[in-house]
Scaffold this motif. Structure first.
Motif, PDB file in Angstrom:
ATOM      1  N   ALA A   3     -11.955  87.412  56.256  1.00  0.00           N
ATOM      2  CA  ALA A   3     -11.087  88.417  55.652  1.00  0.00           C
ATOM      3  C   ALA A   3     -11.830  89.734  55.518  1.00  0.00           C
ATOM      4  CB  ALA A   3     -10.586  87.945  54.287  1.00  0.00           C
ATOM      5  N   ILE A   4     -11.043  90.801  55.466  1.00  0.00           N
ATOM      6  CA  ILE A   4     -11.613  92.135  55.302  1.00  0.00           C
ATOM      7  C   ILE A   4     -10.730  92.951  54.369  1.00  0.00           C
ATOM      8  CG2 ILE A   4     -10.424  92.982  57.390  1.00  0.00           C
ATOM      9  CD1 ILE A   4     -12.901  94.780  57.880  1.00  0.00           C
ATOM     10  N   THR A   5     -11.373  93.670  53.470  1.00  0.00           N
ATOM     11  CA  THR A   5     -10.667  94.614  52.607  1.00  0.00           C
ATOM     12  C   THR A   5     -10.677  95.955  53.314  1.00  0.00           C
ATOM     13  OG1 THR A   5     -11.220  93.431  50.588  1.00  0.00           O
ATOM     14  CG2 THR A   5     -10.703  95.780  50.379  1.00  0.00           C
ATOM     15  N   TRP A   6      -9.490  96.486  53.571  1.00  0.00           N
ATOM     16  CA  TRP A   6      -9.394  97.587  54.511  1.00  0.00           C
ATOM     17  C   TRP A   6     -10.157  98.833  54.087  1.00  0.00           C
ATOM     18  CZ3 TRP A   6      -7.623  96.855  59.240  1.00  0.00           C
ATOM     19  CH2 TRP A   6      -7.536  97.970  60.059  1.00  0.00           C
ATOM     20  N   LYS A   7      -9.942  99.295  52.877  1.00  0.00           N
ATOM     21  CA  LYS A   7     -10.534 100.581  52.482  1.00  0.00           C
ATOM     22  C   LYS A   7     -12.045 100.516  52.392  1.00  0.00           C
ATOM     23  CE  LYS A   7      -6.566 102.598  50.125  1.00  0.00           C
ATOM     24  NZ  LYS A   7      -6.034 103.166  48.864  1.00  0.00           N
ATOM     25  N   SER A   8     -12.557  99.453  51.815  1.00  0.00           N
ATOM     26  CA  SER A   8     -14.008  99.363  51.617  1.00  0.00           C
ATOM     27  C   SER A   8     -14.724  98.807  52.836  1.00  0.00           C
ATOM     28  CB  SER A   8     -14.316  98.478  50.410  1.00  0.00           C
ATOM     29  OG  SER A   8     -13.945  97.127  50.695  1.00  0.00           O
ATOM     30  N   GLY A   9     -13.987  98.058  53.650  1.00  0.00           N
ATOM     31  CA  GLY A   9     -14.621  97.396  54.782  1.00  0.00           C
ATOM     32  C   GLY A   9     -15.373  96.139  54.398  1.00  0.00           C
ATOM     33  N   PHE A  10     -15.250  95.728  53.142  1.00  0.00           N
ATOM     34  CA  PHE A  10     -15.944  94.524  52.702  1.00  0.00           C
ATOM     35  C   PHE A  10     -15.405  93.327  53.461  1.00  0.00           C
ATOM     36  CE2 PHE A  10     -18.464  92.021  49.934  1.00  0.00           C
ATOM     37  CZ  PHE A  10     -17.747  90.870  49.667  1.00  0.00           C
ATOM     38  N   VAL A  11     -16.326  92.503  53.973  1.00  0.00           N
ATOM     39  CA  VAL A  11     -15.917  91.336  54.751  1.00  0.00           C
ATOM     40  C   VAL A  11     -16.504  90.077  54.147  1.00  0.00           C
ATOM     41  CG1 VAL A  11     -15.784  92.733  56.853  1.00  0.00           C
ATOM     42  CG2 VAL A  11     -17.866  91.444  56.356  1.00  0.00           C
ATOM     43  N   PHE A  12     -15.829  88.961  54.367  1.00  0.00           N
ATOM     44  CA  PHE A  12     -16.386  87.667  54.001  1.00  0.00           C
ATOM     45  C   PHE A  12     -15.822  86.611  54.947  1.00  0.00           C
ATOM     46  CE2 PHE A  12     -12.734  86.633  51.114  1.00  0.00           C
ATOM     47  CZ  PHE A  12     -12.217  87.906  50.971  1.00  0.00           C
ATOM     48  N   LEU A  13     -16.645  85.591  55.181  1.00  0.00           N
ATOM     49  CA  LEU A  13     -16.322  84.573  56.168  1.00  0.00           C
ATOM     50  C   LEU A  13     -16.507  83.175  55.597  1.00  0.00           C
ATOM     51  CD1 LEU A  13     -18.194  86.974  57.878  1.00  0.00           C
ATOM     52  CD2 LEU A  13     -16.994  85.753  59.677  1.00  0.00           C
ATOM     53  N   ALA A  14     -15.771  82.242  56.164  1.00  0.00           N
ATOM     54  CA  ALA A  14     -15.913  80.845  55.777  1.00  0.00           C
ATOM     55  C   ALA A  14     -17.283  80.328  56.200  1.00  0.00           C
ATOM     56  CB  ALA A  14     -14.816  80.013  56.431  1.00  0.00           C
ATOM     57  N   ASP A  15     -17.825  79.401  55.433  1.00  0.00           N
ATOM     58  CA  ASP A  15     -19.153  78.851  55.734  1.00  0.00           C
ATOM     59  C   ASP A  15     -19.205  78.245  57.135  1.00  0.00           C
ATOM     60  OD1 ASP A  15     -19.853  77.656  52.355  1.00  0.00           O
ATOM     61  OD2 ASP A  15     -20.086  79.634  53.277  1.00  0.00           O
ATOM     62  N   SER A  16     -18.088  77.686  57.577  1.00  0.00           N
ATOM     63  CA  SER A  16     -18.065  76.991  58.868  1.00  0.00           C
ATOM     64  C   SER A  16     -18.258  77.931  60.054  1.00  0.00           C
ATOM     65  CB  SER A  16     -16.747  76.226  59.025  1.00  0.00           C
ATOM     66  OG  SER A  16     -15.642  77.111  58.949  1.00  0.00           O
ATOM     67  N   VAL A  17     -18.066  79.228  59.839  1.00  0.00           N
ATOM     68  CA  VAL A  17     -18.184  80.178  60.965  1.00  0.00           C
ATOM     69  C   VAL A  17     -19.251  81.238  60.733  1.00  0.00           C
ATOM     70  CG1 VAL A  17     -15.750  79.801  61.530  1.00  0.00           C
ATOM     71  CG2 VAL A  17     -16.409  81.765  60.103  1.00  0.00           C
ATOM     72  N   LYS A  18     -19.883  81.230  59.575  1.00  0.00           N
ATOM     73  CA  LYS A  18     -20.921  82.223  59.310  1.00  0.00           C
ATOM     74  C   LYS A  18     -22.038  82.125  60.343  1.00  0.00           C
ATOM     75  CE  LYS A  18     -20.479  82.963  54.337  1.00  0.00           C
ATOM     76  NZ  LYS A  18     -21.055  82.671  52.998  1.00  0.00           N
ATOM     77  N   GLY A  19     -22.480  83.287  60.793  1.00  0.00           N
ATOM     78  CA  GLY A  19     -23.523  83.318  61.807  1.00  0.00           C
ATOM     79  C   GLY A  19     -22.991  83.247  63.218  1.00  0.00           C
ATOM     80  N   ARG A  20     -21.707  82.902  63.373  1.00  0.00           N
ATOM     81  CA  ARG A  20     -21.112  82.815  64.712  1.00  0.00           C
ATOM     82  C   ARG A  20     -19.929  83.775  64.875  1.00  0.00           C
ATOM     83  NH1 ARG A  20     -18.623  78.291  66.303  1.00  0.00           N
ATOM     84  NH2 ARG A  20     -17.982  77.672  64.199  1.00  0.00           N
ATOM     85  N   PHE A  21     -19.157  83.964  63.833  1.00  0.00           N
ATOM     86  CA  PHE A  21     -17.974  84.828  63.867  1.00  0.00           C
ATOM     87  C   PHE A  21     -18.244  86.090  63.064  1.00  0.00           C
ATOM     88  CE2 PHE A  21     -14.428  81.378  64.419  1.00  0.00           C
ATOM     89  CZ  PHE A  21     -15.153  80.803  65.458  1.00  0.00           C
ATOM     90  N   SER A  22     -17.540  87.141  63.420  1.00  0.00           N
ATOM     91  CA  SER A  22     -17.558  88.364  62.621  1.00  0.00           C
ATOM     92  C   SER A  22     -16.172  88.995  62.644  1.00  0.00           C
ATOM     93  CB  SER A  22     -18.607  89.351  63.141  1.00  0.00           C
ATOM     94  OG  SER A  22     -18.296  89.751  64.462  1.00  0.00           O
TER      95      SER A  22
END
Length: 123
Positions: A50-69
């Motif tokens: 997910a991404i918060t549009w204005k701030s650009g803050f992103v976060f990812l599920a543990d299962s894809v961290k390090g592989r997805f962005s």
């Protein structure tokens, strides 16, 4: 009204890469949080990023961290999901979603959904 459309899915071998795009149309879409979810056959829909549009803050599920962005093109209102080192377990239909407010990991918080794009990882 907001309309979302995903593209970029396909079939790849394990270890391959894909980049999914989510284009959006509608009023003030750039104020909306955006997320990616996926659903494999016989399984529940799973949050991916997910991404918060204005701030650009992103976060990812543990299962894809390090592989997805996840990233965005503010000028075009487009969100991308870059997927590297794909595994057979990543096989699913990938959905883009949008909500008023910050990005979220909870599907019920999203107001709009795309139709999905198929990603198949197989040798």
């Amino acid at each position: 009204q907001v309309s979302l459309s995903e593209s970029g899915g396909g079939s790849v071998q394990p270890g391959g890469s894909l980049r999914l795009s989510c284009t959006a149309s509608g009023a003030s879409i750039n104020d909306y949080g955006r997320g990616w979810f996926r659903q494999a056959p016989g399984k529940e829909r799973e949050w991916v990023a997910a991404i918060t549009w204005k701030s650009g803050f992103v976060f990812l599920a543990d299962s894809v961290k390090g592989r997805f962005s996840i990233s965005r093109d503010s000028a075009k209102g487009t969100v991308f999901l870059r997927m590297n080192n794909l595994k057979p377990d990543d096989t699913a239909v990938y959905f883009c979603a949008a909500r008023r407010g910050p990005g979220s990991r909870y599907a019920f918080e999203y107001d709009y959904w795309g139709q999905g794009t198929q990603v198949t990882v197989s040798s």
